[in-house]
Scaffold this active site. Structure first.
Site, short mmCIF file in Angstrom:
data_model
loop_
_atom_site.label_atom_id
_atom_site.label_comp_id
_atom_site.label_asym_id
_atom_site.label_seq_id
_atom_site.Cartn_x
_atom_site.Cartn_y
_atom_site.Cartn_z
N LEU A 18 0.84 -1.20 0.00
CA LEU A 18 0.00 0.00 0.00
C LEU A 18 0.87 1.26 0.00
O LEU A 18 0.59 2.22 -0.69
CB LEU A 18 -0.94 0.00 1.21
CG LEU A 18 -1.99 1.13 1.19
CD1 LEU A 18 -2.90 1.01 -0.03
CD2 LEU A 18 -2.81 1.16 2.46
N LYS A 111 -1.18 11.14 18.29
CA LYS A 111 -1.04 9.71 18.58
C LYS A 111 -2.36 9.06 18.98
O LYS A 111 -3.15 9.64 19.69
CB LYS A 111 -0.03 9.51 19.71
CG LYS A 111 1.40 9.51 19.21
CD LYS A 111 2.37 9.63 20.36
CE LYS A 111 2.29 8.44 21.25
NZ LYS A 111 2.94 7.24 20.69
N ARG A 515 3.72 6.00 6.11
CA ARG A 515 4.93 5.80 6.92
C ARG A 515 4.79 4.59 7.84
O ARG A 515 3.80 4.45 8.54
CB ARG A 515 5.19 7.04 7.77
CG ARG A 515 5.67 8.21 6.95
CD ARG A 515 7.14 8.04 6.58
NE ARG A 515 7.98 8.48 7.66
CZ ARG A 515 8.48 9.71 7.76
NH1 ARG A 515 8.24 10.60 6.84
NH2 ARG A 515 9.25 10.03 8.78
N TRP A 561 9.84 2.86 21.98
CA TRP A 561 9.79 2.67 20.52
C TRP A 561 10.21 1.25 20.11
O TRP A 561 10.56 1.01 18.96
CB TRP A 561 10.62 3.74 19.82
CG TRP A 561 9.99 5.11 19.93
CD1 TRP A 561 8.71 5.38 20.37
CD2 TRP A 561 10.56 6.39 19.62
NE1 TRP A 561 8.47 6.74 20.35
CE2 TRP A 561 9.58 7.37 19.89
CE3 TRP A 561 11.80 6.79 19.14
CZ2 TRP A 561 9.81 8.73 19.69
CZ3 TRP A 561 12.04 8.15 18.93
CH2 TRP A 561 11.05 9.11 19.21
N GLU A 605 5.18 10.44 26.00
CA GLU A 605 4.22 9.53 25.37
C GLU A 605 4.17 8.17 26.06
O GLU A 605 3.27 7.39 25.79
CB GLU A 605 4.49 9.38 23.87
CG GLU A 605 5.76 8.63 23.53
CD GLU A 605 6.01 8.59 22.02
OE1 GLU A 605 5.96 9.66 21.39
OE2 GLU A 605 6.24 7.50 21.50
N HIS A 641 16.74 15.96 25.92
CA HIS A 641 15.94 16.66 24.90
C HIS A 641 14.59 15.97 24.78
O HIS A 641 14.50 14.74 24.78
CB HIS A 641 16.67 16.63 23.55
CG HIS A 641 15.78 17.01 22.41
ND1 HIS A 641 15.35 18.29 22.21
CD2 HIS A 641 15.20 16.26 21.45
CE1 HIS A 641 14.55 18.32 21.14
NE2 HIS A 641 14.44 17.09 20.67
N HIS A 694 10.91 21.57 11.21
CA HIS A 694 10.08 20.74 10.32
C HIS A 694 9.92 21.36 8.95
O HIS A 694 9.39 20.73 8.04
CB HIS A 694 8.71 20.51 10.95
CG HIS A 694 8.80 19.77 12.25
ND1 HIS A 694 8.94 20.42 13.46
CD2 HIS A 694 8.84 18.45 12.53
CE1 HIS A 694 9.04 19.52 14.42
NE2 HIS A 694 8.98 18.32 13.89
N1 GLN Z 1 19.44 13.79 18.85
C1 GLN Z 1 18.32 13.48 17.99
C2 GLN Z 1 18.46 14.27 16.69
O1 GLN Z 1 18.88 15.35 16.72
C3 GLN Z 1 17.00 13.82 18.65
C4 GLN Z 1 15.83 13.40 17.80
C5 GLN Z 1 14.48 13.55 18.46
O2 GLN Z 1 14.32 14.25 19.40
N2 GLN Z 1 13.49 12.91 17.95
O3 GLN Z 1 18.10 13.80 15.63
ZN ZN Z 2 13.35 16.26 19.13
#
Ligand code: GLN
Ligand code: ZN
Length: 766
Positions: A18, A111, A515, A561, A605, A641, A694
């Site tokens: 698909l 999500k 995806r 994940w 999440e 992060h 993005h």
């Molecule tokens: N260190 C990862 C990057 O910069 C962090 C990615 C993320 O937060 N999804 O790609």
């Molecule tokens: Zn990120």
């Protein structure tokens, strides 16, 4: 006579047919007829499989070209008005809703409960019209009937549909739309009945959530009204126990109810107690959220008595749609055969369902061989030395409070780190990845194919690292990164090097639209046989006098994940991963790396669906993070992060991670997400993202200074870092350099305005 059915199956096709067809259609390489032919082939094969397994219906309506919620938007004729489409969408308009067009941005995606699947969020306004729209569901029912199958259509129930949608006008309650929505559901049910459909599965997964009294009490009204359509309704709840929604669900005037007996195992007795006579009970006994074989004997032991009582009112099913597992693991020929024999994708789960049905109806001896195989696989897994590593158990056992606390409190560490790094005020950095260029990807692919030697591959990656470091130096960034050229994926990269992980070749699961992701499989105790990132990081550090930030993925994100073990609590697996990451952190420190980032984008999440379960999760999740981070000296700076999330409801738990610096995604919310950190008096340093990675757009300096000034109003300026929202791997170099140049300029402007570091890091350090 027990019956059997599935709530839904994967729609991507055994080889992601698909995806290929969708993307070809979007490129204009194939026409709609060709796309429809692929879709029809997938549906027919899915139905054939269910039919051949002896299931009592084939499930129809689980197919979608992009997303099941979007299909309901089409079915209910409620596409966002801003697109200006009519009531009956065509396929191209359907895709425009999902992907945007020149005039309109795409519908928002979020999500689906606690899965890694993302749905498109319906947009509701007080005057959103509802009317029978696309005919696709009816076409598919007819398609199944024509092919000789007995269809059981599936719908997302009206309450879950509204609940999962978003109010686009302030001051109105989307529940008020029920009165207009219900007649359309009634029409749909009447149409299905007229087509000869006996049963309709109506999914109300919000029954597994904390519902307000208002939402909970709407159920009875809704199902009274839908019951009038005269078609038998199987109300399906899944993804968790019903808890305080249990009585509401069981008292509804529907012909049957499906419950999740995997996650809701503990309340089965209560369900049975309250099950009204004549009501069908569908028991979700095969885990639809994980890839392990089901213990068939245990299911038989547990349900044979109930079967004797309920007879054909007992239906057997997976816990939820099989959308969340790979199509099949039968063709995995690189997985270790022993491990492979423990696993089950959708096909294997359907086969297990078939075995169960026969065992219930014709007795265990009628499927003795299949049951014996199943028992042998489970016993092997239980006792396998691949799964259990005494050294890991020992280490876990020996964990004490000192393992999850840094040597000193934040103030002492901050002073030590400032003295060591002497960074300017508003220090600039990035989140880790730099553009994954075609060269980088092709070198990795050729290395994997064996076309590139290890030495050549290393040289190619070093070249990419050198390039990234030189660019960062030239841009004047303060804390550099190596750029993650060598990483395909932030979880897979680590999983491939850790013991206890396995990888399928084709175990794809839909994430959104076309995806798919291929989650690693954590099957055994996790440990780190050798350093994973030290050589690349050390190389990068050798190229610059600026601090090089080591870059790791955190234990919670790796867990979140992956497919995880079901033979021990998630928390235990998280702690094992935490220890492996801790080893890497310590090795980086030993190699002279003074700043180490442990990414936890999936921290938020991982939150359980029910608030009552949050505290327990946050407790072990933050502990796992701290264990990974606490093996280092005070002067070593730990960053974390996070992105894609609201943070405000878990700020105490974020603070409890005690990272020296946290970088977060905030630019798309215009720093609104940062407000909570300010109000909460978040104690440590923060880098709120100042631009959205993005999009290729290069934001002007003024835009970033404005955001930084906004940030400085809620966070003490001496604690502020300057960085983008997230990693740059999906961007190209030209826009990356231009944006970072502006970002560095914005930081410098701020330093100037604050009296060249007034209140900034440099001042405090001396
Ligand atoms: N260190 C990862 C990057 O910069 C962090 C990615 C993320 O937060 N999804 O790609
Ligand atoms: Zn990120």
């Amino acid at each position: 006579m027990a019956l059997a059915h599935v709530l839904g199956v994967p729609r991507i096709g055994p080889n992601r047919e698909l995806k290929q067809a969708q993307e070809a259609f979007w490129r204009g390489a194939i026409d709609e007829a060709a796309l429809q032919a692929v879709a029809s082939g997938i549906r027919q094969a899915n139905w054939q499989r269910q039919h051949a397994a002896g299931l009592d219906w084939v499930t129809v309506g689980d197919f979608a070209f992009y997303d099941q919620m979007l299909n309901h938007v089409a079915l209910l004729g409620c596409a966002p008005q801003r697109f200006g489409f009519g009531r009956k969408l065509d396929l191209s308009q359907y895709f425009q809703l999902a992907r945007g067009n020149a005039a309109c941005h795409a519908m928002e995606m979020t999500k689906w409960f606690d899965t890694n699947y993302h749905y498109l969020v319906p947009e509701l306004k007080p005057d959103t019209p509802f009317a029978l729209g696309a005919e696709w569901l009816f076409d598919e029912v007819a398609e199944a009937q024509t092919a000789g199958f007995k269809p059981k259509p599936v719908l997302i129930g009206p309450l879950s549909f509204l609940y999962l949608a978003k109010e686009k006008t302030p001051g109105f309650n989307r529940l008020d739309l029920l009165e207009r929505l219900l007649p359309v559901y009634a029409q749909i049910l009447a149409r299905l009945k007229a087509m000869g459909v006996e049963w309709v599965q109506i999914d109300e997964p919000i029954l597994a959530l904390d519902l307000s009294a208002e939402w909970r009490s709407a159920f009875e009204r809704v199902y009274h009204s839908l019951n009038a359509a005269g078609v038998k309704l199987l109300l399906a709840s899944y993804f968790g126990p019903l808890r305080e929604n249990l009585l509401v669900a069981l008292k509804l005037p529907v012909a049957g109810i499906h419950v999740d007996c995997v996650r809701g195992a503990d309340e089965l007795a209560q369900v049975i107690d309250w099950l009204p006579a004549t009501r069908v009970l569908s028991v979700g006994v095969i885990d639809g959220r994980n890839i392990w074989k089901t213990d068939l004997a245990a299911v038989l032991d547990r349900f044979e008595g109930l079967h004797a009582r309920l007879g054909d009112r007992l239906w057997l099913a997976p816990s939820c749609s099989l959308l969340h597992v790979p199509v099949s693991l039968a063709h995995e020929n690189r997985l270790d055969p022993e491990l492979k024999n423990w696993l089950a994708g959708a096909d294997e789960k359907i086969a297990a369902l078939s075995t169960l049905k026969t065992a219930f109806n014709a007795g265990r001896p009628s499927v003795a061989a299949a049951l014996a195989d199943n028992a042998a696989a489970l016993a092997a897994r239980r006792h396998s030395s691949r799964v259990h590593d005494a050294a890991v158990a020992e280490r876990l056992h020996a964990l004490t409070a000192t393992h999850d606390t840094r040597n000193s409190g934040f103030a002492v560490r901050q002073a030590a780190q400032r003295a060591r790094f002497r960074l300017p005020a508003f220090p600039t950095t990035t989140i880790g990845s730099f553009p994954q260029t075609a060269d980088i990807r092709s070198a990795r692919a050729r290395f994997k194919q064996g076309e590139l030697s290890e030495a050549d591959y290393t040289a190619a990656m070093q070249q990419a690292i050198r390039f990234a470091v030189e660019r960062q130096d030239a841009l004047g960034l303060d804390v550099l990164v190596h750029g993650e050229a060598e990483r395909n994926d932030m979880v897979e990269y680590f999983g491939e090097q850790l013991a206890g992980f396995a990888f399928s070749q084709n175990g794809w699961v839909q994430s959104y639209g076309s995806r798919c992701v291929k989650p690693p499989i954590i099957y055994g105790d996790v440990s780190r046989p050798h350093a994973m990132t030290v050589a690349w990081t050390r190389y990068a550090q050798s190229l610059t006098g600026k601090p090089m930030k080591g870059m790791l993925t955190g234990p919670v994100t790796i867990l979140q994940w992956s497919f995880v073990r079901d033979d021990q609590p998630r928390a235990t697996t998280a702690l094992q991963i935490a220890l492996a990451i801790r080893d890497e952190v310590v090795d980086l420190e030993t190699a002279g790396i003074g700043i180490i980032q442990i990414d936890e984008p999936a921290y938020r999440e991982g939150l359980p669906l029910r608030q009552a379960d949050w505290a327990h999760y946050l407790d072990w999740a933050s502990r796992a993070f701290r264990i990974s981070a606490s093996g280092v000296a005070d002067a070593t700076q730990i960053h974390t992060h996070m992105c894609y999330s609201e943070f405000n409801d878990i700020l105490p738990a974020i603070a409890a991670m005690d990272a020296d610096v946290i970088t977060i995604e905030t630019s798309r919310s215009d720093m609104e997400l940062l407000r909570g950190f300010g109000a909460f008096h978040y104690p440590n340093e923060i880098g709120p993202g100042v631009y959205d990675i993005h999009s290729p757009r290069v934001p002007p300096v003024s835009e970033m200074t404005r955001l930084l000034e906004k940030a400085a109003r809620v966070i003490a300026p001496e604690n502020l870092w300057v960085n983008p929202d997230c990693g740059l791997k999906t961007r190209g170099w030209p826009e990356t350099e231009a944006a970072l140049e502006n970002m560095v300029a914005a930081a410098r402007a701020l330093r100037q305005r604050n009296g060249n570091g007034g209140g900034g890091q440099a001042v405090i350090a001396v």
